[in-house]
Design an enzyme around this catalytic site. Sequence first.
Site, PDB file in Angstrom:
ATOM      1  N   MET A 265      10.529  25.015   7.057  1.00 56.87           N
ATOM      2  CA  MET A 265      11.893  24.054   7.001  1.00 56.87           C
ATOM      3  C   MET A 265      12.526  23.603   8.421  1.00 56.87           C
ATOM      4  SD  MET A 265      13.604  25.729   3.601  1.00 56.87           S
ATOM      5  CE  MET A 265      13.945  27.465   4.433  1.00 56.87           C
ATOM      6  N   HIS A 266      12.245  24.706   9.324  1.00 59.94           N
ATOM      7  CA  HIS A 266      12.926  24.142  10.776  1.00 59.94           C
ATOM      8  C   HIS A 266      12.082  22.781  11.101  1.00 59.94           C
ATOM      9  CE1 HIS A 266      15.018  28.108  12.018  1.00 59.94           C
ATOM     10  NE2 HIS A 266      15.430  27.540  10.958  1.00 59.94           N
ATOM     11  N   GLU A 267      10.698  22.777  10.786  1.00 60.08           N
ATOM     12  CA  GLU A 267       9.930  21.680  11.493  1.00 60.08           C
ATOM     13  C   GLU A 267      10.436  20.434  10.673  1.00 60.08           C
ATOM     14  OE1 GLU A 267       7.553  21.502  13.777  1.00 60.08           O
ATOM     15  OE2 GLU A 267       8.312  23.581  14.195  1.00 60.08           O
TER      16      GLU A 267
END
Length: 249
Positions: free
Chosen positions: A229-231
């Site tokens: 999700m951070h990507e």
Amino acid sequence: MDRKVVFEEKITSEILMLRMEDRVSKNTFSKELIEQLEESFERIRNDDVYKVVIMTGYDNYFCSGGTMESLLAINQGKEKFTDKNIYSLALECDIPVISAMQGHGIGGGFVMGLFADFVVLGKECVYTTNFMKYGFTPGMGATCVVPKKLGIALGEEMLLNAGTYRGAELEKRGVPYPVLPKAEVVGYAIELAKQLAEKPRLSLITLKKHLVSDIRNELPAYIEKEIEMHEITFHQPIVEERIKQLFGR
């Protein structure tokens, strides 16, 4: 020489209190705070005398989460929150850990505290999982531990809305933890630690290992998903803007 920011105090021969006191960074995850917490938990792991650990902060701060520099480094693809596994130090500790949150618990700092076996909150203190306020999805294992420890309804609300809650409000919302005037938090934690320390160390270790086995086994999958999700979310231009804005830069 690095600043001393984590102070070890023996409450008894079997109880160790770790006091986080990085007054320069207000207990954000500075290099000094991370490294010294890791060093303290390594010493605890290698010591066969301690039965209980208490984690606490100073004045109005328990722990304040990521620094502006570390958040910007993740935004720029230079770091990941998994580069330093500070969030689960309490979970991975063999003996019981008490988070005496006598001050504000912000973002990853609050999440780190929730990984403890016992949590004590202050009525006047602010607690928040404010990741989404910066525009990026939660990390630090927050998507795992927050709903598990606070309940699905409140946990999802805190993660999605990124609101701030006083301890007194969380008490009204039914959190399953003692919520006391902040001046009483550490004293309560010490008395709890003394009760725990009456038990045989091997029995404490054996039971804790069983009680936390599910979350230890499940956490890696949550961490992997948080990185994914951070990507997607962390590299948005608005995230850099909000980090600088919210840190007042």
